[in-house]
Design an enzyme around this catalytic site. Sequence first.
Site, PDB file in Angstrom:
ATOM      1  N   HIS A  17       0.985  -1.311  -0.105  1.00 17.63           N
ATOM      2  CA  HIS A  17      -0.065  -0.084  -0.259  1.00 17.63           C
ATOM      3  C   HIS A  17       0.800   1.183  -0.097  1.00 17.63           C
ATOM      4  CE1 HIS A  17      -3.243  -2.647   2.403  1.00 17.63           C
ATOM      5  NE2 HIS A  17      -3.648  -2.545   1.091  1.00 17.63           N
ATOM      6  N   LYS A  41     -17.735  -6.616   7.648  1.00 17.53           N
ATOM      7  CA  LYS A  41     -16.343  -7.192   7.632  1.00 17.53           C
ATOM      8  C   LYS A  41     -15.766  -6.890   9.005  1.00 17.53           C
ATOM      9  CE  LYS A  41     -12.609  -7.322   4.681  1.00 17.53           C
ATOM     10  NZ  LYS A  41     -11.886  -6.721   3.325  1.00 17.53           N
ATOM     11  N   ARG A  90      -1.315  -6.444  -8.155  1.00  8.21           N
ATOM     12  CA  ARG A  90       0.104  -7.187  -7.499  1.00  8.21           C
ATOM     13  C   ARG A  90      -0.006  -8.209  -8.644  1.00  8.21           C
ATOM     14  NH1 ARG A  90      -2.346  -8.315  -1.789  1.00  8.21           N
ATOM     15  NH2 ARG A  90      -4.112  -8.905  -3.136  1.00  8.21           N
ATOM     16  N   SER A 128      -2.681  -7.720   3.243  1.00  6.67           N
ATOM     17  CA  SER A 128      -3.171  -7.275   4.645  1.00  6.67           C
ATOM     18  C   SER A 128      -3.650  -8.567   5.489  1.00  6.67           C
ATOM     19  CB  SER A 128      -4.300  -6.568   4.760  1.00  6.67           C
ATOM     20  OG  SER A 128      -4.059  -5.179   4.166  1.00  6.67           O
TER      21      SER A 128
HETATM   22  O1  PNS Z   1      -8.828  -2.937   0.227  1.00  6.35           O
HETATM   23  P1  PNS Z   1      -9.910  -3.586  -0.429  1.00  6.35           P
HETATM   24  O2  PNS Z   1     -10.901  -4.331   0.691  1.00  6.35           O
HETATM   25  O3  PNS Z   1      -9.843  -4.523  -1.537  1.00  6.35           O
HETATM   26  O4  PNS Z   1     -11.044  -2.267  -0.813  1.00  6.35           O
HETATM   27  C1  PNS Z   1     -12.178  -2.693  -1.315  1.00  6.35           C
HETATM   28  C2  PNS Z   1     -13.113  -1.170  -1.599  1.00  6.35           C
HETATM   29  C3  PNS Z   1     -12.997  -0.502  -0.296  1.00  6.35           C
HETATM   30  C4  PNS Z   1     -12.295  -0.579  -2.697  1.00  6.35           C
HETATM   31  C5  PNS Z   1     -14.386  -1.604  -2.040  1.00  6.35           C
HETATM   32  O5  PNS Z   1     -14.932  -2.407  -1.133  1.00  6.35           O
HETATM   33  C6  PNS Z   1     -15.368  -0.416  -2.174  1.00  6.35           C
HETATM   34  O6  PNS Z   1     -15.042   0.650  -2.706  1.00  6.35           O
HETATM   35  N1  PNS Z   1     -16.101  -0.330  -1.266  1.00  6.35           N
HETATM   36  C7  PNS Z   1     -17.174   0.789  -1.136  1.00  6.35           C
HETATM   37  C8  PNS Z   1     -18.663   0.429  -1.322  1.00  6.35           C
HETATM   38  C9  PNS Z   1     -18.755   0.217  -3.092  1.00  6.35           C
HETATM   39  O7  PNS Z   1     -18.833   1.335  -3.602  1.00  6.35           O
HETATM   40  N2  PNS Z   1     -19.234  -0.687  -3.681  1.00  6.35           N
HETATM   41  C10 PNS Z   1     -19.509  -0.906  -4.933  1.00  6.35           C
HETATM   42  C11 PNS Z   1     -18.132  -1.165  -5.783  1.00  6.35           C
HETATM   43  S1  PNS Z   1     -18.409  -1.469  -7.581  1.00  6.35           S
END
Ligand code: PNS
Length: 159
Positions: A17, A41, A90, A128
């Site tokens: 990150h 979560k 990645r 993570s």
């Molecule tokens: O680090 P992560 O858990 O892979 O991040 C995921 C994240 C936060 C980018 C994704 O879950 C997100 O954007 N969530 C917000 C809700 C949302 O917009 N959902 C629709 C995505 S198409």
Amino acid sequence: MRSAIYPGSFDPVTLGHWDLIKRAAKLVDRLVVAVLHNPSKSAAFSVEERVAMLEELTAALPRVEVTSFNGLLVDFAKVQEAQVIVRGVRAFSDFEYEFQMALMNRKLAPDLETVFLMPKENYSAVSSRLVREIGSMGGNLSDLVPEILRTRIADRLRR
Ligand code: PNS
């Protein structure tokens, strides 16, 4: 002004990150690192702790802001007046999920572009989830999380 959002769970922030934040910050005028509030979560670190760690890490980068958000990313991007979403890829295995999310976000907000950046190869296997697992069993977190946060993360995960 070109603004980008780098969203994620950051539970906890890894060297992958951190590498991505530094790369993205060079490309835009303002980078908003945004930690998702995700009540569904269960997390190792609270959102406040994750934001505080990211703030400490990025304190010397004037273009970088750290915050948290609820709800849809596209709505948050609009409030932040960001034109770009930054995500890290990645390995090929990340791609399907990222591609699906990027296309869905484009459907919701056609003017918002998702840009994928690759972290340094050394961090291809760093996640993570693995940091949490290794840390909870007392494993060595060097080369996985930023040095200035290592003890704090290790102590917390060992509990
Ligand atoms: O680090 P992560 O858990 O892979 O991040 C995921 C994240 C936060 C980018 C994704 O879950 C997100 O954007 N969530 C917000 C809700 C949302 O917009 N959902 C629709 C995505 S198409």
